[in-house]
Design an enzyme around this catalytic site. Structure first.
Site, short mmCIF file in Angstrom:
data_model
loop_
_atom_site.label_atom_id
_atom_site.label_comp_id
_atom_site.label_asym_id
_atom_site.label_seq_id
_atom_site.Cartn_x
_atom_site.Cartn_y
_atom_site.Cartn_z
N ASP A 121 63.42 26.41 73.56
CA ASP A 121 62.80 27.62 74.09
C ASP A 121 62.62 28.64 72.96
O ASP A 121 63.27 29.70 72.92
CB ASP A 121 63.65 28.19 75.23
CG ASP A 121 63.77 27.22 76.39
OD1 ASP A 121 62.87 26.38 76.55
OD2 ASP A 121 64.77 27.30 77.14
N LYS B 126 56.24 24.33 85.00
CA LYS B 126 56.42 24.60 86.43
C LYS B 126 55.06 24.86 87.10
O LYS B 126 54.81 25.91 87.67
CB LYS B 126 57.38 25.78 86.66
CG LYS B 126 58.75 25.55 86.05
CD LYS B 126 59.66 26.75 86.28
CE LYS B 126 61.04 26.51 85.69
NZ LYS B 126 61.04 26.42 84.21
N GLN C 271 73.62 31.59 85.17
CA GLN C 271 73.36 30.21 84.77
C GLN C 271 74.69 29.46 84.74
O GLN C 271 75.64 29.89 84.09
CB GLN C 271 72.72 30.18 83.38
CG GLN C 271 72.43 28.78 82.85
CD GLN C 271 71.14 28.21 83.37
OE1 GLN C 271 70.37 28.91 83.99
NE2 GLN C 271 70.91 26.94 83.12
#
Length: 492
Positions: free
Chosen positions: A250, A302, A442
């Site tokens: 990322d 997504k 998370q």
């Protein structure tokens, strides 16, 4: 009725009186039609009848040796609870899915490895629910050899359980039930005969090979259980490189991504990108590295709305280079339909994200299209981030995926939800060397826990590697820990 115990006959008749046993034409949860429907959930509203049931049940299992009791969720839980209270035997409780907080256990209660557990069930047809509970108990080192059931529908479930070493103790069979009810004037002979005819014509197939658990099978063995080309390619990559590690890159600059790919490439099977955060993206920048180090490219876009444009157009042209993408299932069949009908040959797998209380349906058009299919679909059944994915949504996602075994690679999940389906892969994100939770909710698990306890086949690691001073060294560490956990899980 003299051939049956009077208490048992009275109990059977009372089940009919409270509408726990119904006759007519009913559709089961798997779509089959049946002339008799058993809803023993009604028992919770009749404490005296529940107490009578437990008395009969206790008498039935007096000669069975066990240390603890476990009811199959959810109908059998109150039965198991009352039995525990009446007999003094400790009870443990199996969750259908682990909590996302606290201990995150599937089996709740006080137990130890080697304890012998008797399973309590309301009705058995195929025996699958009992086997699911037995597997979770056995994964904790608990021994399961017996199940006591209120009603055996006599459709093959008892034999299926016996093949797996579980003996069934039924208070009533369906044959006994309808005979008792006919003798009591609750039903007539025509209903009795209709039920018996139904049972004879609707049997679970017997003498089949035992259901193999994907958790105990090697990646090599599982290749034969999938029809999906991307799954086969991914499994072969995993086997050749001996790695089940996916790195989440990322990052925002192509130079940083290329540098990371060179560093971790020898240690990974998947390289996950977010192209929409890359400031200087170009289509060709990462393909050469993927080929050099033999890993698959995974775009975490997504996909959801106007998929035909997201997938094929814009500056990213995802369909031209990605092997795997993510997508939401909330928009229904149009998402995958659009991917399938792309002008480019479909060469990517799709992770379908199921982050809604409703689940979409993959269209038959995906299968029926004339375009060549080299596409695998990952459905997101659970998330590593604390959210609102419901148990019903997770279950629906798994059922949806199993309808398309030539298209679906597997599921993104935090627990081993499809143990009996070795042709599917579980991708589990949220992995760090030490399990914890960050300030964004998370959830992180250790490599060993993700593979052995959580059922992961591929583990996704992000900041644990990308933020490291020496990503290659840390990636190699993750690779070895994850692979050792896989070998321990499969006992190879």
């Amino acid at each position: 009725m003299s051939k049956y115990d009077s208490k048992l006959c009275e109990f059977a008749i009372n089940l009919f009186k409270i509408d726990a046993i119904k006759f007519g034409n009913f559709q089961t949860k798997i779509g089959m039609w049946t002339p008799v429907y058993c809803d023993l959930r009604m028992l919770v509203s009749y404490p005296k009848l529940l107490e009578d049931l437990v008395h009969i049940m206790h008498k039935k299992i007096q000669n069975v040796s066990f240390d603890i009791i476990c009811g199959v969720p959810y109908t059998a839980l109150p039965i198991a609870t009352v039995l525990s209270i009446k007999t003094g035997y400790p009870m443990v409780m199996r969750r259908k899915e682990a909590k996302s907080y606290g201990t995150k256990k599937l089996i709740e209660g006080n137990y130890k490895q080697g304890d012998k557990c008797i399973i309590i069930e309301d009705v058995i047809t195929s025996g699958s629910s009992v086997l699911e509970t037995a597997k979770d108990l056995q994964n904790e080192g608990i021994i399961v050899t017996d199940v006591v059931v209120v009603l055996n529908r006599e459709q093959g479930g008892e034999d299926v359980l016996q093949q797996d070493g579980v003996k069934t103790h039924a208070l009533l069979t369906m044959t006994q039930l309808v005979e008792i009810l006919e003798n009591a004037g609750c039903i007539d002979t025509s209903v009795h005969n209709k039920v018996l005819q139904y049972l004879s014509q609707n049997q679970v197939q017997l003498n089949q090979p035992k259901m193999l658990s994907r958790l105990k099978m090697t990646y090599n063995d599982r290749i034969n259980y999938t029809e999906n080309l991307i799954t086969k390619q991914l499994l072969k990559t995993i086997i050749v490189k001996q790695t089940n590690l996916c790195v989440a890159a990322d990052l925002t600059q192509t130079s940083s991504i290329l540098k990371l790919a060179e560093q971790v490439g020898p240690h990974i099977c998947l390289f996950k990108l977010h192209t929409d955060i890359i400031e200087d993206f170009n289509v060709d920048f990462v393909q050469s590295v993927a080929s050099k180090h033999n890993f698959l490219l995974f775009e975490d876009r997504k996909l959801s709305d106007i998929v035909e444009y997201q997938f094929n157009n814009g500056i990213f042209h995802i369909s031209s280079w990605a092997n795997v993408v993510t997508a939401h299932s909330v928009m229904g069949k149009g998402t995958l339909d659009a991917i399938k009908q792309s002008n480019n040959p479909v060469r990517c797998g799709v992770f379908l994200l199921a982050q809604s209380s409703t689940v979409g349906i993959i269209s038959e058009a995906i299968k029926q299209s004339n375009n060549p299919v080299r596409c695998g679909v990952f459905l997101l059944a659970q998330s590593s981030t604390v959210g609102i994915i419901s148990e019903a949504y997770t279950k629906a996602t798994i059922e949806l995926g199993k309808e398309y075994n030539d298209l679906v690679i597997g599921f993104v999940a935090q627990n081993p939800l499809f143990i009996d389906s070795p042709g599917y892969l579980q991708l589990t994100p949220g992995v760090q060397l030490e399990a914890n939770t960050d300030n964004l909710d998370q959830q992180y698990n250790s490599p060993e826990r993700v593979i052995i306890d959580k059922g992961g086949d591929i583990a996704v690691v992000g900041r644990g590697i990308t933020k490291a001073e020496e990503p290659a060294t840390v990636a190699a560490q993750y690779k070895h820990l994850l692979w050792d956990a896989y070998k321990q899980r499969t006992q190879i």
